[in-house]
Design a protein around this motif. Structure first.
Motif, PDB file in Angstrom:
ATOM      1  N   ILE A  10       0.827  -1.206   0.000  1.00  0.00           N
ATOM      2  CA  ILE A  10       0.000   0.000   0.000  1.00  0.00           C
ATOM      3  C   ILE A  10       0.862   1.257   0.000  1.00  0.00           C
ATOM      4  O   ILE A  10       1.881   1.320   0.680  1.00  0.00           O
ATOM      5  CB  ILE A  10      -0.944  -0.025   1.232  1.00  0.00           C
ATOM      6  CG1 ILE A  10      -2.044  -1.081   0.993  1.00  0.00           C
ATOM      7  CG2 ILE A  10      -1.577   1.338   1.483  1.00  0.00           C
ATOM      8  CD1 ILE A  10      -3.011  -1.232   2.129  1.00  0.00           C
ATOM      9  N   CYS A  11       0.446   2.248  -0.792  1.00  0.00           N
ATOM     10  CA  CYS A  11       1.116   3.558  -0.806  1.00  0.00           C
ATOM     11  C   CYS A  11       0.582   4.363   0.381  1.00  0.00           C
ATOM     12  O   CYS A  11      -0.631   4.494   0.540  1.00  0.00           O
ATOM     13  CB  CYS A  11       0.825   4.276  -2.121  1.00  0.00           C
ATOM     14  SG  CYS A  11       1.274   6.022  -2.101  1.00  0.00           S
ATOM     15  N   VAL A  12       1.487   4.889   1.190  1.00  0.00           N
ATOM     16  CA  VAL A  12       1.084   5.634   2.386  1.00  0.00           C
ATOM     17  C   VAL A  12       0.310   6.905   2.026  1.00  0.00           C
ATOM     18  O   VAL A  12      -0.532   7.367   2.790  1.00  0.00           O
ATOM     19  CB  VAL A  12       2.327   5.963   3.253  1.00  0.00           C
ATOM     20  CG1 VAL A  12       2.016   6.989   4.324  1.00  0.00           C
ATOM     21  CG2 VAL A  12       2.865   4.687   3.890  1.00  0.00           C
ATOM     22  N   HIS A  13       0.563   7.463   0.838  1.00  0.00           N
ATOM     23  CA  HIS A  13      -0.081   8.724   0.457  1.00  0.00           C
ATOM     24  C   HIS A  13      -1.485   8.517  -0.107  1.00  0.00           C
ATOM     25  O   HIS A  13      -2.449   9.090   0.380  1.00  0.00           O
ATOM     26  CB  HIS A  13       0.773   9.478  -0.570  1.00  0.00           C
ATOM     27  CG  HIS A  13       2.189   9.665  -0.132  1.00  0.00           C
ATOM     28  ND1 HIS A  13       2.524  10.215   1.092  1.00  0.00           N
ATOM     29  CD2 HIS A  13       3.368   9.356  -0.737  1.00  0.00           C
ATOM     30  CE1 HIS A  13       3.840  10.242   1.198  1.00  0.00           C
ATOM     31  NE2 HIS A  13       4.367   9.728   0.117  1.00  0.00           N
ATOM     32  N   CYS A  14      -1.617   7.693  -1.177  1.00  0.00           N
ATOM     33  CA  CYS A  14      -2.919   7.571  -1.853  1.00  0.00           C
ATOM     34  C   CYS A  14      -3.675   6.331  -1.399  1.00  0.00           C
ATOM     35  O   CYS A  14      -4.829   6.144  -1.793  1.00  0.00           O
ATOM     36  CB  CYS A  14      -2.744   7.579  -3.364  1.00  0.00           C
ATOM     37  SG  CYS A  14      -1.900   6.117  -3.986  1.00  0.00           S
ATOM     38  N   LEU A  15      -3.025   5.466  -0.591  1.00  0.00           N
ATOM     39  CA  LEU A  15      -3.642   4.275  -0.002  1.00  0.00           C
ATOM     40  C   LEU A  15      -4.002   3.209  -1.029  1.00  0.00           C
ATOM     41  O   LEU A  15      -4.714   2.250  -0.722  1.00  0.00           O
ATOM     42  CB  LEU A  15      -4.883   4.650   0.834  1.00  0.00           C
ATOM     43  CG  LEU A  15      -4.683   5.769   1.860  1.00  0.00           C
ATOM     44  CD1 LEU A  15      -6.016   6.153   2.503  1.00  0.00           C
ATOM     45  CD2 LEU A  15      -3.673   5.370   2.920  1.00  0.00           C
ATOM     46  N   SER A  47       5.907   4.475  -0.948  1.00  0.00           N
ATOM     47  CA  SER A  47       5.050   5.304  -1.793  1.00  0.00           C
ATOM     48  C   SER A  47       4.950   4.665  -3.169  1.00  0.00           C
ATOM     49  O   SER A  47       5.908   4.052  -3.644  1.00  0.00           O
ATOM     50  CB  SER A  47       5.686   6.690  -1.910  1.00  0.00           C
ATOM     51  OG  SER A  47       5.111   7.425  -2.964  1.00  0.00           O
ATOM     52  N   CYS A  48       3.786   4.823  -3.833  1.00  0.00           N
ATOM     53  CA  CYS A  48       3.698   4.376  -5.225  1.00  0.00           C
ATOM     54  C   CYS A  48       4.538   5.330  -6.076  1.00  0.00           C
ATOM     55  O   CYS A  48       4.856   6.442  -5.640  1.00  0.00           O
ATOM     56  CB  CYS A  48       2.245   4.310  -5.704  1.00  0.00           C
ATOM     57  SG  CYS A  48       1.457   5.904  -5.983  1.00  0.00           S
ATOM     58  N   ILE A  49       4.902   4.879  -7.267  1.00  0.00           N
ATOM     59  CA  ILE A  49       5.800   5.689  -8.104  1.00  0.00           C
ATOM     60  C   ILE A  49       5.131   7.023  -8.505  1.00  0.00           C
ATOM     61  O   ILE A  49       5.763   8.071  -8.418  1.00  0.00           O
ATOM     62  CB  ILE A  49       6.253   4.897  -9.369  1.00  0.00           C
ATOM     63  CG1 ILE A  49       6.629   3.458  -9.007  1.00  0.00           C
ATOM     64  CG2 ILE A  49       7.369   5.615 -10.111  1.00  0.00           C
ATOM     65  CD1 ILE A  49       7.801   3.266  -8.081  1.00  0.00           C
ATOM     66  N   PRO A  50       3.832   7.003  -8.946  1.00  0.00           N
ATOM     67  CA  PRO A  50       3.204   8.286  -9.318  1.00  0.00           C
ATOM     68  C   PRO A  50       3.151   9.298  -8.172  1.00  0.00           C
ATOM     69  O   PRO A  50       3.443  10.479  -8.375  1.00  0.00           O
ATOM     70  CB  PRO A  50       1.786   7.889  -9.752  1.00  0.00           C
ATOM     71  CG  PRO A  50       1.901   6.463 -10.160  1.00  0.00           C
ATOM     72  CD  PRO A  50       2.954   5.857  -9.278  1.00  0.00           C
ATOM     73  N   CYS A  51       2.786   8.871  -6.955  1.00  0.00           N
ATOM     74  CA  CYS A  51       2.752   9.809  -5.818  1.00  0.00           C
ATOM     75  C   CYS A  51       4.140  10.384  -5.571  1.00  0.00           C
ATOM     76  O   CYS A  51       4.300  11.579  -5.350  1.00  0.00           O
ATOM     77  CB  CYS A  51       2.284   9.107  -4.536  1.00  0.00           C
ATOM     78  SG  CYS A  51       0.494   8.971  -4.397  1.00  0.00           S
ATOM     79  N   ASN A  52       5.143   9.503  -5.608  1.00  0.00           N
ATOM     80  CA  ASN A  52       6.506   9.937  -5.329  1.00  0.00           C
ATOM     81  C   ASN A  52       6.965  10.981  -6.359  1.00  0.00           C
ATOM     82  O   ASN A  52       7.522  12.025  -5.994  1.00  0.00           O
ATOM     83  CB  ASN A  52       7.434   8.720  -5.342  1.00  0.00           C
ATOM     84  CG  ASN A  52       8.672   8.933  -4.495  1.00  0.00           C
ATOM     85  OD1 ASN A  52       9.133  10.056  -4.353  1.00  0.00           O
ATOM     86  ND2 ASN A  52       9.205   7.867  -3.935  1.00  0.00           N
TER      87      ASN A  52
HETATM   88 ZN   LIG Z   1       0.298   6.686  -4.127  1.00  0.00          ZN
END
Ligand SMILES: [Zn+2]
Length: 248
Positions: A10-15, A47-52
């Motif tokens: 899971i990405c901490v930012h967008c979940l 983090s997922c790559i797009p959020c990062n």
């Molecule tokens: Zn994300």
């Protein structure tokens, strides 16, 4: 600067649940001033790559705009102010292309800047106002989207909750952003002074947090950047942050 690759999760930012993640600095890596102790452990979250990448773009732009407003003599911000100026100076370019890139960026920021009478009385971010005695006609102001203050604050709140508690901020909890004019009129200040937990990576960032005992997640956050300005956020399930600052 290679980012550490992490597996699925899971990405901490967008979940979102994603196949590929990398490690993202909660307080952006380039925002740590040179006066940071060399072996300080920096907060990082998956983090997922797009959020990062998305945060990375915003953080680079925001750092330049904030850097132009920071104190160039305070050790907490001197290297950041210097970095902002250098990034707009063609002569600091590594080659012709880089020099041109810096020149354009400088022009675009100058074009958006307000000077003299164009500067309104309101909307000046507390702590980032006039740094020198007023020299008539020579004042200038940098425009920074409020959204960027909100996004960086939300990112830091999510990141610290993950690093400290191993938890994600998910529905029904939501994060709301606040700015207060000063400590004296800030209704949350007594709660921070009385029972605020402190998470610090000095001198770049100091965070204080008041957290509710019953769920361990409802919180108030104070984020202080480079010892110069502060943003605030609440984490609540019902949108009511006042219970935390009033009781206790
Ligand atoms: Zn994300």
């Amino acid at each position: 600067m290679g980012r550490r690759k992490l597996g699925p999760g899971i990405c901490v930012h967008c979940l979102e649940e994603v196949e590929e993640r990398n490690s993202d600095h909660v307080f952006p890596e380039s925002w740590y001033p040179d006066s940071t102790p060399p072996n300080l452990e920096k907060w990082q979250v998956p983090s997922c790559i797009p959020c990062n990448s998305d945060y990375g773009r915003m953080e680079r732009d925001l750092l330049i705009k904030l850097g132009l407003c920071l104190d160039p003599y305070d050790p907490a911000s001197a290297s950041i102010a210097d970095k902002a100026l250098r990034s707009l100076r063609p002569s600091a370019g590594h080659n012709r292309h880089d020099a041109e890139h810096r020149r354009r960026k400088g022009q675009s920021i100058l074009k958006q800047a307000l000077v003299g009478d164009q500067i309104p009385d309101h909307g000046i971010f507390p702590g980032l106002g006039d740094r020198w005695p007023d020299i008539s006609g020579e004042r200038s102001a940098i425009l920074v989207p409020k959204k960027h203050f909100e996004r960086i604050t939300e990112k830091i709140v999510r990141g610290i909750i993950y690093v400290e508690d191993g938890r994600l901020v998910q529905q029904p909890y939501k994060i709301e952003f606040f700015v207060f004019a000063d400590d004296a009129t800030n209704p949350w200040m007594a709660a921070f002074d009385r029972c605020g937990k402190v998470y610090a990576r000095e001198p770049g960032i100091v965070v204080r947090r008041v957290v509710a005992e019953d769920d361990g997640l409802t919180s108030l956050f104070e984020v202080k950047f480079w010892r110069q300005f502060k943003t605030y956020a609440s984490v609540t399930a019902d949108g009511d942050a006042d219970t935390l600052s009033a009781d206790g």
